[in-house]
Scaffold this active site. Structure first.
Site, PDB file in Angstrom:
ATOM      1  CG  PHE A   2     -67.059-123.329  66.741  1.00 46.29           C
ATOM      2  CD1 PHE A   2     -66.356-122.917  67.866  1.00 46.29           C
ATOM      3  CD2 PHE A   2     -67.815-124.484  66.814  1.00 46.29           C
ATOM      4  CE1 PHE A   2     -66.412-123.644  69.035  1.00 46.29           C
ATOM      5  CE2 PHE A   2     -67.871-125.216  67.983  1.00 46.29           C
ATOM      6  CZ  PHE A   2     -67.168-124.799  69.100  1.00 46.29           C
ATOM      7  CB  ILE A  33     -65.749-131.385  68.079  1.00 43.36           C
ATOM      8  CG1 ILE A  33     -65.720-129.981  67.486  1.00 43.36           C
ATOM      9  CG2 ILE A  33     -65.937-131.385  69.582  1.00 43.36           C
ATOM     10  CD1 ILE A  33     -67.004-129.196  67.680  1.00 43.36           C
ATOM     11  CE1 TYR A  71     -62.749-121.207  71.130  1.00 47.41           C
ATOM     12  CE2 TYR A  71     -60.397-120.943  70.756  1.00 47.41           C
ATOM     13  CZ  TYR A  71     -61.448-121.245  71.590  1.00 47.41           C
ATOM     14  OH  TYR A  71     -61.218-121.563  72.902  1.00 47.41           O
ATOM     15  CE1 TYR A 127     -67.598-130.767  73.870  1.00 49.90           C
ATOM     16  CE2 TYR A 127     -68.920-129.087  72.798  1.00 49.90           C
ATOM     17  CZ  TYR A 127     -67.769-129.469  73.455  1.00 49.90           C
ATOM     18  OH  TYR A 127     -66.786-128.550  73.692  1.00 49.90           O
ATOM     19  CG  PHE A 158     -69.993-122.293  73.914  1.00 49.39           C
ATOM     20  CD1 PHE A 158     -68.787-122.932  73.743  1.00 49.39           C
ATOM     21  CD2 PHE A 158     -70.923-122.328  72.884  1.00 49.39           C
ATOM     22  CE1 PHE A 158     -68.490-123.599  72.571  1.00 49.39           C
ATOM     23  CE2 PHE A 158     -70.645-122.985  71.713  1.00 49.39           C
ATOM     24  CZ  PHE A 158     -69.414-123.631  71.551  1.00 49.39           C
ATOM     25  CG  ASP A 159     -64.003-121.096  74.696  1.00 50.82           C
ATOM     26  OD1 ASP A 159     -63.489-120.108  75.273  1.00 50.82           O
ATOM     27  OD2 ASP A 159     -63.348-122.114  74.419  1.00 50.82           O
TER      28      ASP A 159
END
Length: 169
Positions: free
Chosen positions: A160, A118, A90, A144, A100-101
């Site tokens: 994502f 989530i 991912y 979030y 961010f990731d």
């Protein structure tokens, strides 16, 4: 009912994301308290505008909850259930493109218990089959919500790319 599910999973996901990104340098956000309410409201508005515009694209499918997705590659394996352990790659981005990731950047797939993520992932991944790659556009309330996580500000819409390799159970 959806808000109860989102609230219970949000806390678990925040813990999980903290564990996932160990070793990944995430910058913490610092916003003056005087500016925070206006900043968060502006952030929410940006996300809503982005998703409204995004929904106009022919390839975008929007679910009843507001999750948007596009199928980048359709697989033919089994689909996960809410309690499945899933394995895949991912990459998470803010709507401005900031990554961010990314398990791709770490060079290894990640494993998750689906119901500990989530709600946007929980809903979206159940639409996938092994071998699929989807792009999810997740509104803040399926991500979030009013919480922040690293560089993810409260009320952030997220993007994502998820490649489902295996459903373990």
């Amino acid at each position: 009912h959806l808000k109860v599910i989102i609230t219970s999973f949000r806390k678990k996901f925040l813990i999980l994301i903290a564990m996932m990104v160990s070793g990944l340098a995430l910058t913490s956000c610092s916003i003056d308290e005087d500016d925070s309410a206006a900043s968060y409201e502006a952030n929410m508005k940006k996300g809503q505008e982005y998703l409204a515009e995004n929904s106009k694209h022919e390839v975008i499918i929007t679910t009843e909850s507001g999750l948007q997705y596009e199928v980048l590659k359709e697989g033919d394996g089994k689909s996960p259930t809410i309690t499945s352990v899933v394995k895949g790659y991912y990459e998470g981005r803010l709507i401005d493109g900031t990554v961010f990731d990314s398990s791709y950047n770490r060079g290894a797939p990640a494993e998750f218990v689906l119901n500990q993520l989530i709600y946007g992932w929980i809903e979206g991944m159940q639409l996938m089959k092994e071998g699929s790659k989807y792009r999810f556009y997740i509104p803040y309330y399926l991500a979030y919500g009013s919480q922040s996580a690293g560089i993810i500000l409260p009320y952030s819409a997220l993007i994502f790319d998820i490649e489902l390799i295996e459903v373990k159970n």
